[in-house]
Design an enzyme around this catalytic site. Structure first.
Site, PDB file in Angstrom:
ATOM      1  N   HIS A 318       0.840  -1.031   0.093  1.00  0.00           N
ATOM      2  CA  HIS A 318       0.014   0.087  -0.058  1.00  0.00           C
ATOM      3  C   HIS A 318       0.807   1.223  -0.063  1.00  0.00           C
ATOM      4  CE1 HIS A 318      -3.928   1.923   1.160  1.00  0.00           C
ATOM      5  NE2 HIS A 318      -2.672   3.002   1.606  1.00  0.00           N
ATOM      6  N   GLU A 319       1.697   1.338   0.973  1.00  0.00           N
ATOM      7  CA  GLU A 319       2.647   2.580   1.016  1.00  0.00           C
ATOM      8  C   GLU A 319       3.523   2.673  -0.393  1.00  0.00           C
ATOM      9  OE1 GLU A 319       2.132   4.731   3.039  1.00  0.00           O
ATOM     10  OE2 GLU A 319       0.753   3.379   4.457  1.00  0.00           O
ATOM     11  N   HIS A 322       1.802   4.186  -3.161  1.00  0.00           N
ATOM     12  CA  HIS A 322       1.822   5.956  -2.984  1.00  0.00           C
ATOM     13  C   HIS A 322       3.025   6.244  -3.597  1.00  0.00           C
ATOM     14  CE1 HIS A 322      -1.916   6.230  -0.715  1.00  0.00           C
ATOM     15  NE2 HIS A 322      -1.277   5.668   0.483  1.00  0.00           N
ATOM     16  N   ASP A 392      -6.675   7.819   3.655  1.00  0.00           N
ATOM     17  CA  ASP A 392      -6.683   7.981   2.264  1.00  0.00           C
ATOM     18  C   ASP A 392      -8.044   8.390   1.641  1.00  0.00           C
ATOM     19  OD1 ASP A 392      -4.073   7.233   2.412  1.00  0.00           O
ATOM     20  OD2 ASP A 392      -4.247   5.460   1.396  1.00  0.00           O
TER      21      ASP A 392
END
Length: 503
Positions: A318-319, A322, A392
């Site tokens: 997920h990170e 980004h 988010d």
């Protein structure tokens, strides 16, 4: 273990510690003793261990004195007591080297629990630290007493200059612009006096003022403006380098390699939790009669579990989603990625610089790229993109509504409608918002799709290291050229607003 709050259960083995509230002027007022007496009486009614710390001349009522056991006088803190304490908390303490560096017995007798950050600043500048809090000032009594104690703290800082004045709980002052009118006159008087004291401090030279709060949004705007508190700093989770610095002080004999491994294990934790883990490992080593070192602390940490490993891999993907999306859209540097004990964090520059519609779309794409990366690599999404007001989905929702209602770029054209109450969104507004964010997430997924391999390798690297800074990320992200997906949302205007054009 000990605690300074009332127990939640009638019977507990936790030691209850009671003492009257002190303040920056180091005076104990009548109200402080009255509050302490009330706590003592309540604690005596429960069958838990209790320690009461009071000065010898404490003005307790005769009835309370009759039920209390005989007091045990405590000697003032001196060098011998401090050396014994250091031997317990820092097993490597060498008395012959430390003793000459300690303050005098008279100075140690006035030692109190510090606020770590403010004390570190004061110590680095070799100046006195004056500590107080709005709660301490308010405990002095009615408005006049409270304002007197506030003035005394500022006067003490000026008297001892150069000095550092640390004020905790500054959000307790409230705001004159709040909707709650109960006690408005009291708040107005307190805030006015507080601003006057800050202005008095500004006319003097040699005093650094630091305020701490968990709720900066609750402060009166006049307190936050330049000239009062000039710099606003958010203290997040410590970096690995900062954790290593903490560990180096606790484990001076350990190698840099061992400390680096332990710092990786502690990445994402709060300083309080790290300190608690160190103290627990130190106690365990003392009981077992084994050396206290980094390996001993690592052995005390929880063993990795498959379900936790699976969760952390999802968080890492997920990170990294980004970060890769930000690099592909040329949205500025990614400063840091961290795995935290309760999630993850990506620190980066915003994509919105000039405020164009394209920049809004890029920012939304980066915000939703974490969710898109989960769907792309794992085939499913989690609730990690949602939840709190800083999630988010919450940020994307606010940004899209700002685009439509405040920026003059979206569905409402030139109209400025102001911030929206999310609970009062119409069904058509909700549908439009959902369709827009769905389309942006698809854009993020198409953006990341050609870079699946990079995304997974970077996530695996983050899992090993726990934290990657800008320098660490450069070999992974610097070669990614900005790549604008061909399915960027477009808008065409029609009577009554704008409608998204499907492709």
């Amino acid at each position: 273990a000990a605690q300074m709050r009332a127990p939640k259960a009638p019977a507990t083995k936790i030691l209850q510690l009671i003492r009257p509230v002190d303040n920056a002027s180091r005076k104990l007022h009548k109200q402080a003793f009255a509050n302490a007496e009330h706590e003592i009486l309540a604690a005596l009614a429960l069958p838990h261990p209790l320690m009461i710390l009071l000065p010898a001349d404490a003005p307790l009522s005769a009835n309370l004195r009759r039920v209390l056991p005989r007091a045990i006088p405590l000697a003032p803190i001196d060098r011998e007591i401090h050396l014994a304490l250091l031997a317990q908390t820092h097993s490597g303490t060498d008395r012959t080297q430390v003793a000459p560096l300690l303050p005098s017995d008279a100075a140690l007798a006035n030692l109190d629990t510090p606020s770590l950050l403010a004390r570190a600043i004061a110590a680095s500048a070799n100046v006195p630290l004056i500590e107080s809090a709005f709660g301490v000032w308010q405990s002095a009594g009615h408005l006049g007493d409270m304002l007197r104690e506030m003035r005394a703290s500022f006067s003490e800082a000026i008297r001892q200059k150069p000095s550092v004045l640390f004020i905790d709980e500054i959000d307790a002052v409230g705001s004159r612009e709040g909707d709650d009118r109960h006690g408005a006159a009291y708040r107005r008087n307190v805030i006015t006096q507080f601003l006057a004291e800050i202005d008095r401090l500004n006319r003097e030279e040699g005093v650094v003022m630091i305020g701490a709060t968990n709720h900066p949004q609750s402060l009166d705007p006049a307190i936050r403006r330049p000239g009062r508190f000039d710099r606003h700093c958010v203290l997040g989770r410590p970096l690995q380098a900062q954790i290593q610095h903490m560990l180096r002080r606790a484990l001076p004999a350990d190698s840099a390699v061992d400390l680096a491994a332990l710092a990786r294990a502690f990445t994402g934790e709060t300083p309080a939790l790290i300190d608690a883990q160190i103290r627990a490992a130190k106690s365990a080593a003392r009981r077992a009669g084994t050396p206290f070192n980094a390996a001993h602390i690592l052995a005390q940490l929880p063993v990795s579990q498959p379900e936790r490993d699976s969760l952390e891999r999802r968080i890492a993907i997920h990170e990294c989603g980004h970060a890769v999306a930000a690099a592909l859209l040329g949205a500025g540097p990614v400063h840091r990625i961290q795995l935290l004990h309760d999630g993850g964090a990506t620190h980066r520059a915003p994509a919105i610089r000039e405020g164009s519609a394209a920049e809004f779309t890029d920012e939304l794409t980066i915000i939703l790229a974490g969710r898109a990366a989960e769907r792309l690599i794992l085939g499913t999404i989690s609730a990690g993109a949602g939840g709190c007001k800083d999630s988010d989905l919450a940020m994307a929702t606010r940004l899209q509504l700002r685009f439509d209602r405040e920026a003059g770029l979206g569905v409402n054209g030139n109209a400025w409608l102001g911030p929206v109450d999310l609970a009062r969104l119409s069904s058509s507004d909700t549908d439009r918002l959902r369709l827009r964010l769905d389309r942006v997430e698809r854009r993020a997924r198409r953006l990341l799709d050609p870079h699946r391999d990079l995304l997974q390798r970077l996530a695996n690297h983050l899992l090993r290291e726990r934290e990657l800074d800008e320098q660490d990320l450069a070999p992974w992200l610097s070669d990614l050229s900005p790549n604008m997906p061909t399915d960027a949302p477009t808008w065409s205007w029609y009577s009554g607003g704008a409608a998204p054009q499907s492709r």
